[in-house]
Design an enzyme around this catalytic site. Structure first.
Site, short mmCIF file in Angstrom:
data_model
loop_
_atom_site.label_atom_id
_atom_site.label_comp_id
_atom_site.label_asym_id
_atom_site.label_seq_id
_atom_site.Cartn_x
_atom_site.Cartn_y
_atom_site.Cartn_z
N GLY A 35 0.93 -1.36 0.17
CA GLY A 35 -0.06 -0.11 -0.11
C GLY A 35 0.88 0.96 0.03
O GLY A 35 2.04 0.98 -0.46
N GLY A 38 4.21 0.74 1.72
CA GLY A 38 5.10 -0.56 1.68
C GLY A 38 4.41 -1.54 1.59
O GLY A 38 3.15 -1.78 1.94
N ASP A 146 -9.93 8.92 3.45
CA ASP A 146 -9.96 8.51 2.13
C ASP A 146 -10.70 6.90 1.95
O ASP A 146 -10.22 6.05 1.75
CB ASP A 146 -8.24 7.90 1.81
CG ASP A 146 -8.15 7.58 0.39
OD1 ASP A 146 -6.91 7.30 0.37
OD2 ASP A 146 -8.83 7.63 -0.29
N ARG A 150 -11.42 0.75 -2.23
CA ARG A 150 -10.22 -0.10 -2.22
C ARG A 150 -9.57 -0.12 -0.62
O ARG A 150 -8.71 -0.70 -0.42
CB ARG A 150 -9.20 0.89 -3.07
CG ARG A 150 -8.96 2.22 -2.64
CD ARG A 150 -8.18 3.11 -3.44
NE ARG A 150 -8.10 4.59 -3.27
CZ ARG A 150 -9.08 5.34 -3.46
NH1 ARG A 150 -9.83 4.87 -4.49
NH2 ARG A 150 -9.10 6.58 -3.04
N ASN A 151 -10.16 0.97 0.11
CA ASN A 151 -9.84 1.06 1.83
C ASN A 151 -10.70 0.61 2.66
O ASN A 151 -10.72 0.66 3.71
CB ASN A 151 -9.68 2.51 2.00
CG ASN A 151 -8.43 3.14 1.11
OD1 ASN A 151 -7.44 2.29 1.10
ND2 ASN A 151 -8.42 4.21 0.79
N ASP A 164 -7.86 1.92 7.54
CA ASP A 164 -6.74 2.44 7.13
C ASP A 164 -7.46 3.95 7.43
O ASP A 164 -7.18 5.06 6.65
CB ASP A 164 -6.25 2.76 5.63
CG ASP A 164 -5.43 1.16 5.41
OD1 ASP A 164 -5.67 0.59 4.66
OD2 ASP A 164 -4.78 0.86 6.58
C1 LIG Z 1 -6.40 -11.93 1.42
N1 LIG Z 1 -6.46 -10.87 2.41
C2 LIG Z 1 -6.02 -9.65 2.63
O1 LIG Z 1 -5.48 -9.39 1.57
N2 LIG Z 1 -6.33 -9.05 3.76
C3 LIG Z 1 -5.72 -7.60 4.10
C4 LIG Z 1 -4.99 -6.78 3.24
C5 LIG Z 1 -4.53 -5.57 3.66
C6 LIG Z 1 -3.56 -4.76 2.73
C7 LIG Z 1 -2.74 -5.41 1.89
C8 LIG Z 1 -2.00 -4.54 1.10
C9 LIG Z 1 -1.89 -3.11 1.20
C10 LIG Z 1 -2.88 -2.66 1.99
N3 LIG Z 1 -3.05 -1.00 1.95
C11 LIG Z 1 -3.74 -0.65 0.91
N4 LIG Z 1 -4.01 0.61 0.82
C12 LIG Z 1 -3.56 1.39 1.98
C13 LIG Z 1 -3.91 2.87 1.96
C14 LIG Z 1 -3.36 3.75 2.70
C15 LIG Z 1 -3.87 5.05 2.64
C16 LIG Z 1 -3.08 6.04 3.91
C17 LIG Z 1 -3.42 5.94 1.45
C18 LIG Z 1 -5.31 5.30 3.03
C19 LIG Z 1 -2.61 3.32 3.91
C20 LIG Z 1 -2.45 1.94 3.93
C21 LIG Z 1 -2.80 1.07 2.99
C22 LIG Z 1 -2.45 -0.32 2.88
O2 LIG Z 1 -1.64 -0.98 3.90
C23 LIG Z 1 -3.69 -3.37 2.77
C24 LIG Z 1 -4.89 -2.69 3.68
C25 LIG Z 1 -4.65 -5.41 4.97
N5 LIG Z 1 -5.58 -6.25 5.89
C26 LIG Z 1 -5.91 -5.54 7.09
C27 LIG Z 1 -6.05 -7.17 5.28
O3 LIG Z 1 -6.66 -7.98 6.12
#
Ligand SMILES: CNC(=O)Nc1cc(-c2cccc(-n3cnc4cc(C(C)(C)C)ccc4c3=O)c2C)cn(C)c1=O
Length: 279
Positions: A35, A38, A146, A150-151, A164
């Protein structure tokens, strides 16, 4: 009185700063994707499934976030992705959250569009679940900044959780933070955000209207392939996203309420919840 369940609460035993997690108790498993900050990996915190964001150096204002993490670990609702804590005693810092089996709502809508498209009950239920989470954040005076499909994340049995929330405040990336930046979520931004970066629960309501449109279009990109500048013109001139093909009129009316220009005339999340068909 029934005996208390023997099961300790999920976050029991966290170190003295209850939001600080001991990394030696974390087992890192497969990569889930990456994300804004990273790589994110699936992991186990003792027996608990977790997602671990490994904060790439320079992507986040870390000290400010760690301060805020104490507040965010107190936010607790079945339709919010639970923040369990942080590992902040080493670099990169880790953000440890609840793990959801089915990944992002956007991916889930696109992967299941055939079975979802004319199942309005499921689509309405998804919107109601997101609204429940946002009613809670609104009550806590906590702005997401946000909100988009996607979030949000999908657990077992179509449970939907908002993720997030609030993290946008800690992103160090001009492309994301500046409204002219390529990563700024223009298509989910209310007019007062486009013009003045004025975020509020009512700008979250605008974004929620776009999220409803995403749900009823099973993950189609709002405004198609229009460029950000064209979307700004369209929004400023008062033209709206059109009604999705399988969307009931009363649901589209809720979306239109979310896209009223003066922020104070938009409904609150608790008013939106009352206008959605829910049990
Ligand atoms: C198969 N199951 C799963 O993949 N489960 C999950 C996947 C993710 C995941 C995986 C990769 C990237 C991201 N990601 C995506 N967008 C983001 C956007 C932001 C902002 C600040 C731009 C809003 C911040 C962090 C992220 C972020 O970490 C997430 C949430 C998180 N969680 C809790 C799960 O259960």
């Amino acid at each position: 009185l029934p005996t208390q369940s023997r099961q300790a609460p999920a976050t029991a035993g966290l170190s003295h700063d209850k939001w600080e997690i001991d990394p030696s108790e974390l087992n890192l498993l497969e990569e889930l994707g990456s994300g804004q900050f990273g790589v994110v990996r699936h992991g186990k915190l003792r027996s608990l499934d977790v997602a671990v964001k490994m904060m790439k150096e320079g992507t986040m204002s870390e000290d400010e976030f760690i301060e805020e993490a104490k507040v965010m670990t107190q936010l607790r609702h079945p339709n919010l992705v639970q923040l369990y804590g942080v590992c902040s005693r080493h670099r990169p810092i880790y953000i440890v959250t609840e793990y959801l089996l089915n990944g992002s709502l956007l991916h889930y809508l696109r992967a299941n569009d055939k079975s979802l498209l004319n199942n309005t009950d499921i689509l309405i239920d998804m919107c109601v679940q997101v609204c429940n989470g946002m009613v809670y954040l609104e009550r806590q005076k906590f702005i997401h900044r946000d909100l988009a499909a996607r979030n949000c994340l999908v657990g077992i049995q179509n449970e939907i959780k908002v993720g997030d929330f609030g993290l946008a405040r800690y992103v160090v990336d001009d492309e994301y933070t500046g409204s002219g930046g390529a990563k700024f979520p223009i298509k989910w931004a209310a007019p007062e955000v486009l013009n003045f970066m004025r975020f509020s629960s009512k700008s979250d309501v605008w974004a929620y209207g776009v999220l409803m449109w995403e749900v009823f279009n099973c993950g189609k990109m709002p405004y198609g392939r229009m460029k950000n500048a064209e979307v700004v013109d369209m929004v400023q001139s008062g033209r709206l996203l059109e009604k999705p093909r399988y969307c009931p009129d009363e649901i589209y009316n809720v979306m239109r309420q979310c896209w009223i220009h003066p922020a104070e005339q938009r409904p609150s999340f608790s008013e939106i919840l009352r206008s959605l068909p829910h049990e």
